[in-house]
Motif scaffolding. Structure first.
Motif, PDB file in Angstrom:
ATOM      1  N   TYR A   1       0.791  -1.234   0.000  1.00 25.29           N
ATOM      2  CA  TYR A   1       0.000   0.000   0.000  1.00 25.29           C
ATOM      3  C   TYR A   1       0.823   1.283   0.000  1.00 25.29           C
ATOM      4  O   TYR A   1       0.662   2.132   0.863  1.00 25.29           O
ATOM      5  CB  TYR A   1      -1.010  -0.021   1.164  1.00 25.29           C
ATOM      6  CG  TYR A   1      -1.932  -1.220   1.052  1.00 25.29           C
ATOM      7  CD1 TYR A   1      -3.045  -1.192   0.225  1.00 25.29           C
ATOM      8  CD2 TYR A   1      -1.629  -2.409   1.718  1.00 25.29           C
ATOM      9  CE1 TYR A   1      -3.857  -2.298   0.078  1.00 25.29           C
ATOM     10  CE2 TYR A   1      -2.441  -3.532   1.573  1.00 25.29           C
ATOM     11  CZ  TYR A   1      -3.548  -3.461   0.756  1.00 25.29           C
ATOM     12  OH  TYR A   1      -4.343  -4.567   0.614  1.00 25.29           O
TER      13      TYR A   1
ATOM     14  N   TYR B   1      -5.304  -1.025  -5.510  1.00 23.85           N
ATOM     15  CA  TYR B   1      -6.308  -1.700  -4.685  1.00 23.85           C
ATOM     16  C   TYR B   1      -7.708  -1.123  -4.944  1.00 23.85           C
ATOM     17  O   TYR B   1      -8.681  -1.870  -5.022  1.00 23.85           O
ATOM     18  CB  TYR B   1      -5.953  -1.629  -3.195  1.00 23.85           C
ATOM     19  CG  TYR B   1      -6.986  -2.340  -2.362  1.00 23.85           C
ATOM     20  CD1 TYR B   1      -7.202  -3.712  -2.515  1.00 23.85           C
ATOM     21  CD2 TYR B   1      -7.810  -1.640  -1.487  1.00 23.85           C
ATOM     22  CE1 TYR B   1      -8.193  -4.367  -1.803  1.00 23.85           C
ATOM     23  CE2 TYR B   1      -8.799  -2.293  -0.772  1.00 23.85           C
ATOM     24  CZ  TYR B   1      -8.982  -3.652  -0.928  1.00 23.85           C
ATOM     25  OH  TYR B   1      -9.967  -4.299  -0.237  1.00 23.85           O
TER      26      TYR B   1
ATOM     27  N   ILE C   1      -8.864  -2.738  -7.966  1.00 23.99           N
ATOM     28  CA  ILE C   1      -9.259  -4.128  -7.694  1.00 23.99           C
ATOM     29  C   ILE C   1     -10.711  -4.162  -7.217  1.00 23.99           C
ATOM     30  O   ILE C   1     -11.503  -5.008  -7.633  1.00 23.99           O
ATOM     31  CB  ILE C   1      -8.322  -4.772  -6.639  1.00 23.99           C
ATOM     32  CG1 ILE C   1      -6.950  -5.082  -7.265  1.00 23.99           C
ATOM     33  CG2 ILE C   1      -8.945  -6.031  -6.034  1.00 23.99           C
ATOM     34  CD1 ILE C   1      -5.895  -5.566  -6.281  1.00 23.99           C
TER      35      ILE C   1
ATOM     36  N   TYR D   1     -13.712  -9.319  -8.282  1.00 21.06           N
ATOM     37  CA  TYR D   1     -13.409  -9.088  -6.864  1.00 21.06           C
ATOM     38  C   TYR D   1     -14.692  -8.728  -6.100  1.00 21.06           C
ATOM     39  O   TYR D   1     -15.047  -7.571  -5.926  1.00 21.06           O
ATOM     40  CB  TYR D   1     -12.345  -7.994  -6.695  1.00 21.06           C
ATOM     41  CG  TYR D   1     -11.791  -7.947  -5.292  1.00 21.06           C
ATOM     42  CD1 TYR D   1     -10.934  -8.937  -4.822  1.00 21.06           C
ATOM     43  CD2 TYR D   1     -12.159  -6.934  -4.415  1.00 21.06           C
ATOM     44  CE1 TYR D   1     -10.452  -8.916  -3.533  1.00 21.06           C
ATOM     45  CE2 TYR D   1     -11.679  -6.909  -3.115  1.00 21.06           C
ATOM     46  CZ  TYR D   1     -10.816  -7.903  -2.686  1.00 21.06           C
ATOM     47  OH  TYR D   1     -10.357  -7.885  -1.397  1.00 21.06           O
TER      48      TYR D   1
ATOM     49  N   GLY E   1     -13.390  -4.739   5.452  1.00 23.14           N
ATOM     50  CA  GLY E   1     -12.601  -5.078   4.276  1.00 23.14           C
ATOM     51  C   GLY E   1     -11.925  -6.423   4.318  1.00 23.14           C
ATOM     52  O   GLY E   1     -11.080  -6.716   3.494  1.00 23.14           O
ATOM     53  N   SER E   2     -12.264  -7.232   5.310  1.00 24.76           N
ATOM     54  CA  SER E   2     -11.632  -8.545   5.464  1.00 24.76           C
ATOM     55  C   SER E   2     -10.112  -8.422   5.618  1.00 24.76           C
ATOM     56  O   SER E   2      -9.380  -9.348   5.303  1.00 24.76           O
ATOM     57  CB  SER E   2     -11.958  -9.465   4.282  1.00 24.76           C
ATOM     58  OG  SER E   2     -11.835 -10.825   4.672  1.00 24.76           O
ATOM     59  N   SER E   3      -9.675  -7.274   6.097  1.00 23.85           N
ATOM     60  CA  SER E   3      -8.232  -7.088   6.274  1.00 23.85           C
ATOM     61  C   SER E   3      -7.686  -8.000   7.366  1.00 23.85           C
ATOM     62  O   SER E   3      -6.506  -8.357   7.337  1.00 23.85           O
ATOM     63  CB  SER E   3      -7.919  -5.629   6.609  1.00 23.85           C
ATOM     64  OG  SER E   3      -8.351  -4.799   5.549  1.00 23.85           O
TER      65      SER E   3
ATOM     66  N   ASN F   1      -5.703 -10.994   6.347  1.00 23.52           N
ATOM     67  CA  ASN F   1      -4.267 -10.968   6.018  1.00 23.52           C
ATOM     68  C   ASN F   1      -3.401 -11.469   7.171  1.00 23.52           C
ATOM     69  O   ASN F   1      -2.235 -11.780   6.974  1.00 23.52           O
ATOM     70  CB  ASN F   1      -3.811  -9.557   5.640  1.00 23.52           C
ATOM     71  CG  ASN F   1      -4.070  -9.202   4.187  1.00 23.52           C
ATOM     72  OD1 ASN F   1      -3.916  -8.063   3.783  1.00 23.52           O
ATOM     73  ND2 ASN F   1      -4.467 -10.180   3.382  1.00 23.52           N
TER      74      ASN F   1
ATOM     75  N   TYR G   1      -8.754 -13.150  -7.114  1.00 23.89           N
ATOM     76  CA  TYR G   1      -7.356 -12.765  -6.869  1.00 23.89           C
ATOM     77  C   TYR G   1      -6.485 -12.945  -8.119  1.00 23.89           C
ATOM     78  O   TYR G   1      -5.263 -12.823  -8.037  1.00 23.89           O
ATOM     79  CB  TYR G   1      -6.793 -13.568  -5.682  1.00 23.89           C
ATOM     80  CG  TYR G   1      -7.469 -13.163  -4.392  1.00 23.89           C
ATOM     81  CD1 TYR G   1      -6.920 -12.163  -3.602  1.00 23.89           C
ATOM     82  CD2 TYR G   1      -8.682 -13.735  -4.007  1.00 23.89           C
ATOM     83  CE1 TYR G   1      -7.556 -11.741  -2.448  1.00 23.89           C
ATOM     84  CE2 TYR G   1      -9.326 -13.332  -2.843  1.00 23.89           C
ATOM     85  CZ  TYR G   1      -8.754 -12.332  -2.071  1.00 23.89           C
ATOM     86  OH  TYR G   1      -9.388 -11.916  -0.934  1.00 23.89           O
TER      87      TYR G   1
ATOM     88  N   THR H   1      -4.739  -7.288 -10.380  1.00 21.90           N
ATOM     89  CA  THR H   1      -4.188  -7.893  -9.160  1.00 21.90           C
ATOM     90  C   THR H   1      -2.728  -8.291  -9.365  1.00 21.90           C
ATOM     91  O   THR H   1      -1.904  -8.157  -8.455  1.00 21.90           O
ATOM     92  CB  THR H   1      -5.026  -9.112  -8.731  1.00 21.90           C
ATOM     93  OG1 THR H   1      -6.410  -8.745  -8.721  1.00 21.90           O
ATOM     94  CG2 THR H   1      -4.627  -9.578  -7.340  1.00 21.90           C
TER      95      THR H   1
ATOM     96  N   PHE I   1      -0.800  -5.199  -8.917  1.00 20.02           N
ATOM     97  CA  PHE I   1      -0.795  -4.896  -7.477  1.00 20.02           C
ATOM     98  C   PHE I   1       0.279  -5.722  -6.769  1.00 20.02           C
ATOM     99  O   PHE I   1       1.059  -5.204  -5.966  1.00 20.02           O
ATOM    100  CB  PHE I   1      -2.187  -5.218  -6.944  1.00 20.02           C
ATOM    101  CG  PHE I   1      -2.382  -5.101  -5.453  1.00 20.02           C
ATOM    102  CD1 PHE I   1      -2.466  -3.855  -4.839  1.00 20.02           C
ATOM    103  CD2 PHE I   1      -2.530  -6.239  -4.665  1.00 20.02           C
ATOM    104  CE1 PHE I   1      -2.676  -3.751  -3.467  1.00 20.02           C
ATOM    105  CE2 PHE I   1      -2.753  -6.143  -3.296  1.00 20.02           C
ATOM    106  CZ  PHE I   1      -2.818  -4.892  -2.701  1.00 20.02           C
TER     107      PHE I   1
ATOM    108  N   MET J   1      -1.055 -15.441  -2.364  1.00 20.36           N
ATOM    109  CA  MET J   1      -0.464 -14.778  -3.535  1.00 20.36           C
ATOM    110  C   MET J   1       1.049 -14.889  -3.425  1.00 20.36           C
ATOM    111  O   MET J   1       1.620 -14.710  -2.343  1.00 20.36           O
ATOM    112  CB  MET J   1      -0.855 -13.304  -3.607  1.00 20.36           C
ATOM    113  CG  MET J   1      -2.315 -13.063  -3.895  1.00 20.36           C
ATOM    114  SD  MET J   1      -2.682 -11.474  -4.738  1.00 20.36           S
ATOM    115  CE  MET J   1      -1.642 -10.316  -3.884  1.00 20.36           C
TER     116      MET J   1
ATOM    117  N   GLU K   1       1.191 -12.602   0.147  1.00 21.15           N
ATOM    118  CA  GLU K   1      -0.052 -12.360   0.897  1.00 21.15           C
ATOM    119  C   GLU K   1      -0.801 -13.661   1.156  1.00 21.15           C
ATOM    120  O   GLU K   1      -0.844 -14.543   0.293  1.00 21.15           O
ATOM    121  CB  GLU K   1      -0.971 -11.413   0.112  1.00 21.15           C
ATOM    122  CG  GLU K   1      -2.276 -11.081   0.832  1.00 21.15           C
ATOM    123  CD  GLU K   1      -3.138 -10.074   0.067  1.00 21.15           C
ATOM    124  OE1 GLU K   1      -3.416 -10.302  -1.129  1.00 21.15           O
ATOM    125  OE2 GLU K   1      -3.543  -9.073   0.665  1.00 21.15           O
TER     126      GLU K   1
ATOM    127  N   SER L   1      -4.762 -14.596   2.405  1.00 24.79           N
ATOM    128  CA  SER L   1      -6.066 -13.998   2.673  1.00 24.79           C
ATOM    129  C   SER L   1      -6.960 -15.117   3.219  1.00 24.79           C
ATOM    130  O   SER L   1      -7.514 -15.902   2.459  1.00 24.79           O
ATOM    131  CB  SER L   1      -6.617 -13.402   1.383  1.00 24.79           C
ATOM    132  OG  SER L   1      -7.705 -12.564   1.651  1.00 24.79           O
TER     133      SER L   1
END
Ligand code: AVJ
Length: 331
Positions: free
Chosen positions: A46, A54, A57, A63, A170-172, A175, A215, A222, A225, A261, A291, A293
């Motif tokens: 980021y 993002y 995405i 997505y 955001g389902s962060s 991560n 993804y 992506t 990204f 990823m 990453e 997820s």
């Protein structure tokens, strides 16, 4: 911590530990690329360009998580606001806050002053978003923190809020590994008073036939990204990566229940990173894991909460039940 003096009384902006970022990035890269399975923390996606990618995405047809969560927040904004009860809203990883706006609108409609406290690692987006929200909502008062909150949810203590709703959208959380997630939730729960609430937006387990394209989109956004982290190492650490020599790789790890990823080396190569005085060797097809997820079931989310002394009180879903917004209260 430095507070920028601003004419606008409705706006405070705090910088926390940002000076050290470059040094920490160098340390994390040196450590991650020396491991048997090379890896990098996903937060380094980021930078300014990565944040823009993002956003792109989130507009991709494949997505779904972004739109699913936005559907929940727009459909149930009034209910959610009623459940929270006009508490100051603290948000981890607020980004451009486009989904959060639906909830903020419910606060605004109440016709009373309210406080929004976004925390994000991406400085430009945080700053611009705060300014835009101040213009859009006449009742909002904003206190923003530029910080890397991942290992330290305690940064929100700087807000000095008595009562609050803490949101992690955001389902962060996905991560983090499940173990890191429990620790993050435990430390966050420790910051909550008895009447405070915790809101978690999290992506649910589903078929890899849906997960994988999300993804690995057809337009390659992506991929860009993912590859952007190589550009960032080149720019900020004197790296000599040729992004052409790497490819975007996505897989679903059934054992752990997560999307992974990677950046896969197309050939054997040695890449100097000048600022950390390291030369990184890659075999052909060797990967950097960039990453994970994690995807959860509702029961797993409830269990995560229990382990952090948080009780699941309300759940909201999108029409397809692909995404969950969970409201917890301290047990
Ligand atoms: C920001 C963590 C929610 O894991 O879905 C999107 C980031 N990575 N496409 C996710 C991401 C690749 C995203 N989160």
């Amino acid at each position: 911590m430095r507070t920028e003096a601003l004419a606008n009384k409705r706006f405070q902006f705090y910088n926390m530990g940002v000076q050290a970022h470059q040094h920490i990035f160098a340390r994390d890269v040196a450590y991650g690329l020396a491991a048997p399975q090379k890896w990098l923390p996903p937060k380094y996606f980021y930078d300014e360009r990565g944040s823009q990618l993002y956003e792109q995405i989130c507009a991709l047809p494949e997505y779904y998580p972004y739109r699913a969560e936005r559907e929940i927040l727009s459909t149930y904004a009034t209910q959610i606001h009623a459940e929270i009860g006009h508490l100051a809203l603290v948000e981890f990883g607020s980004g451009s806050a486009t989904k959060t706006r639906h909830l903020l609108a419910a606060y605004e409609w109440a016709g009373r002053p309210f406080r929004y406290c976004p925390v994000d690692i991406a400085r430009e987006i945080l700053w611009d978003t705060a300014n835009r929200l101040l213009q859009e909502y006449s009742h909002v008062e904003i206190r923003a923190i530029h910080a890397d909150f991942a290992g330290q949810p305690e940064v929100i203590q700087a807000f000095q809020l008595e009562k609050k709703a803490v949101a992690f959208f955001g389902s962060s959380l996905g991560n983090f590994t499940p173990q890191e997630s429990v620790e993050f939730l435990q430390r966050t729960a420790a910051l909550l008073g008895p009447e405070d609430v915790f809101l978690l937006g999290i992506d649910l387990k589903k078929s890899p036939a849906i997960l994988l394209p999300a993804y690995d989109d057809a337009q390659g956004v992506t991929a860009a990204f993912n590859l952007n982290v190589l550009h960032r190492m080149n720019r900020e650490l004197g790296g000599r990566f040729d992004p052409q020599n790497f490819e975007h790789l996505v897989l679903y790890n059934y054992v752990q229940g997560c999307i992974e990823m990677h950046l896969r080396s197309r050939q054997a190569q040695r890449v100097p990173i000048v600022n950390i005085e390291q030369v990184v060797s890659f075999g052909k097809d060797e990967t950097i894991h960039t990453e994970s997820s994690f995807k959860y079931s509702v029961d797993e989310v409830r269990d995560l909460g229990y382990q952090a002394n948080l009780g699941l009180r309300r759940t909201w879903f999108d029409a397809r039940r692909w995404f969950l917004l969970a409201l917890f209260r301290p047990l």
